[in-house]
Design an enzyme around this catalytic site. Structure first.
Site, PDB file in Angstrom:
ATOM      1  CD  GLU A 191      -3.024  -1.122   2.191  1.00 15.48           C
ATOM      2  OE1 GLU A 191      -3.987  -1.881   2.078  1.00 15.48           O
ATOM      3  OE2 GLU A 191      -2.869  -0.353   3.170  1.00 15.48           O
ATOM      4  CD  GLU A 280      -3.784  -5.970   3.486  1.00 13.04           C
ATOM      5  OE1 GLU A 280      -2.537  -5.953   3.394  1.00 13.04           O
ATOM      6  OE2 GLU A 280      -4.433  -5.116   4.134  1.00 13.04           O
TER       7      GLU A 280
END
Length: 440
Positions: A191, A280
């Protein structure tokens, strides 16, 4: 965006708070149902009873993407490792097991921590799973702070440390290999576009690293793992041939990603030879118990949309063992886990998704897969009533279908064999349920 932070249930020592609210969006949305099919006779009856509909045609020759697997994350430093029994529950494929075939682990910034997830990774591989890894931070001496909006202590990889960082990732890969874990792929950064608590990257920095340094990495490369499948972060990679050449898997997270943003035409145009993984997510939230029903059924719909609308080849949950995850803290499969297992136990790595009507009736989601001569169908019925649905199996000599169902009162319960006549069978899909059919 500000940091995504309220405390998840059952936080572990030193665990950073995970996302329950995206500051600019409010609560993570439950994906909206697709509009009902317009064909005559498909509207739900006023009495809410079972209804007949046109048969769903399943053609094994209508191939779409190859499935690489389903799984989740362990992070021993934050929430403790899986026990030996829990590893078998996660990656075994017997009764009462999840059948996961992908394990994601962290890349710790300090070499002293590199053994923390090895035991689980090694057992996952013994049970046939694929292991991938993602870093949250480079070693501290490779980073610097900078001002990013209102964040005065934002962290990034120093530009003169890109080569050293690539070596760090290679050293981790080598360490795992020396300890019985062959790493399938490694990410550049977890991320990078939502990094209030870890290391930020811009899309330009990611492209630069991919162009100049990722070619030296010793295993497959995952990038960019945007937190919300933000296309403006991955578009520059797809538009740069040198950067793209050093990417093997375009990875994405789907936190709050709306259904209309799941298709990715640019990837279809320029991502030839690359894989597309969802690496994820938790869904729909981290606040509810994973056994809450019918809310857990949202996981089945979310997986369907990721595979069918998004064309993803892998679907990887956040923590495997968590109060909101596929495995409860006591090591047993949760209702959310059962919804995942309806895919993971029967749609195995190497199976191919095949084209079929995805939404043949309102609030009914169907996907189909083939592996060799076997056909697998997963049907998610979100209605409050039973649905009758016929299926036609083209290019198949199957004489019957085995099936398993999860609903309010049953979990992965085996059902009576359904005969196939003239390549057609009809199933009664219970209210608010997920059912998997396998040719038998």
């Amino acid at each position: 965006m500000t940091s995504h932070r309220n405390t998840s249930p059952l936080p572990g020592p030193g665990s950073p708070r995970r996302r329950s609210v995206l500051a600019a969006m409010g609560a993570l949305p439950v994906l909206a149902a697709a509009p009902p099919a317009a064909a005559a006779g498909r509207a739900e009856s006023a009495a809410g009873t079972a209804e007949a509909a046109a048969a769903v045609t399943v053609n094994p020759l209508a191939a779409r993407q190859t499935i690489r697997g389903f799984g989740g994350m362990t992070h021993a430093a934050w929430i403790g490792d899986l026990t030996a029994a829990q590893r078998d529950t996660a990656f075994g494929n017997g009764e009462g097991q999840l059948g996961f075939s992908v394990l994601r682990i962290p890349v710790p910034e300090n070499q002293a921590d590199w053994n923390r997830d090895v035991a689980t990774a090694r057992r996952a591989i013994e049970l046939g799973a694929t292991v991938i890894a993602s870093p949250w931070n480079p070693p501290a001496h490779m980073t610097e702070t900078f001002v990013r909006g209102s964040q005065t202590n934002a962290k990034r990889l120093r530009y003169d440390s890109y080569g050293a960082y690539a070596q760090h990732l290679n050293d981790f890969t080598r360490h795992l290999g020396n300890n019985g874990v062959s790493l399938y792929a490694i990410s550049v950064q977890n991320e990078p576009d939502y990094a209030h608590d870890w290391t930020w990257w811009t899309s330009g920095e990611m492209v630069r690293f991919l162009r100049e340094n990722a070619g030296s990495l010793s295993t497959r490369v995952i990038a960019p793992e945007s937190f919300q499948y933000v296309k403006s972060f991955s578009d520059p990679i797809l538009n740069d041939s040198q950067a793209l050449a050093n990417v093997d898997i375009l990875g994405a997270h789907l936190y709050g990603t709306p259904p209309q943003n799941l298709p990715y035409p640019l990837f279809q145009q320029r991502g030839g030879g690359k894989e597309l993984w969802m690496t994820e997510v938790y869904h729909p939230n981290s606040s509810d118990s994973a056994d809450l029903w019918p809310q857990a059924l949202d996981v089945g719909e979310h997986m369907h949309r990721a595979l069918v609308d998004g064309g993803f080849q892998a679907y990887v949950w956040w923590y495997i063992r968590r109060g909101y995850g596929p495995m409860r803290e006591d090591g047993r499969i949760s209702k959310r886990g059962a919804c995942m297992a309806h895919f993971s136990k029967y749609v195995r790595p190497g199976h191919v998704r095949i084209d079929t009507p995805a939404n043949p009736q309102s609030d009914l989601y169907v996907s189909a897969y083939t592996g060799g001569s076997q056909v697998v169908i997963v049907a998610v019925n979100k209605r409050a009533s039973t649905v009758s649905q016929s299926f036609t199996l083209e290019n198949s000599n199957a004489s019957g279908m085995s099936s398993w169902v999860t609903d309010a009162g049953r979990t992965l319960a085996s059902q009576a064999r359904i005969p196939v006549s003239n390549r057609t069978f009809t199933a009664q899909l219970p209210a608010r349920s997920v059912t998997t059919f396998v040719t038998a």
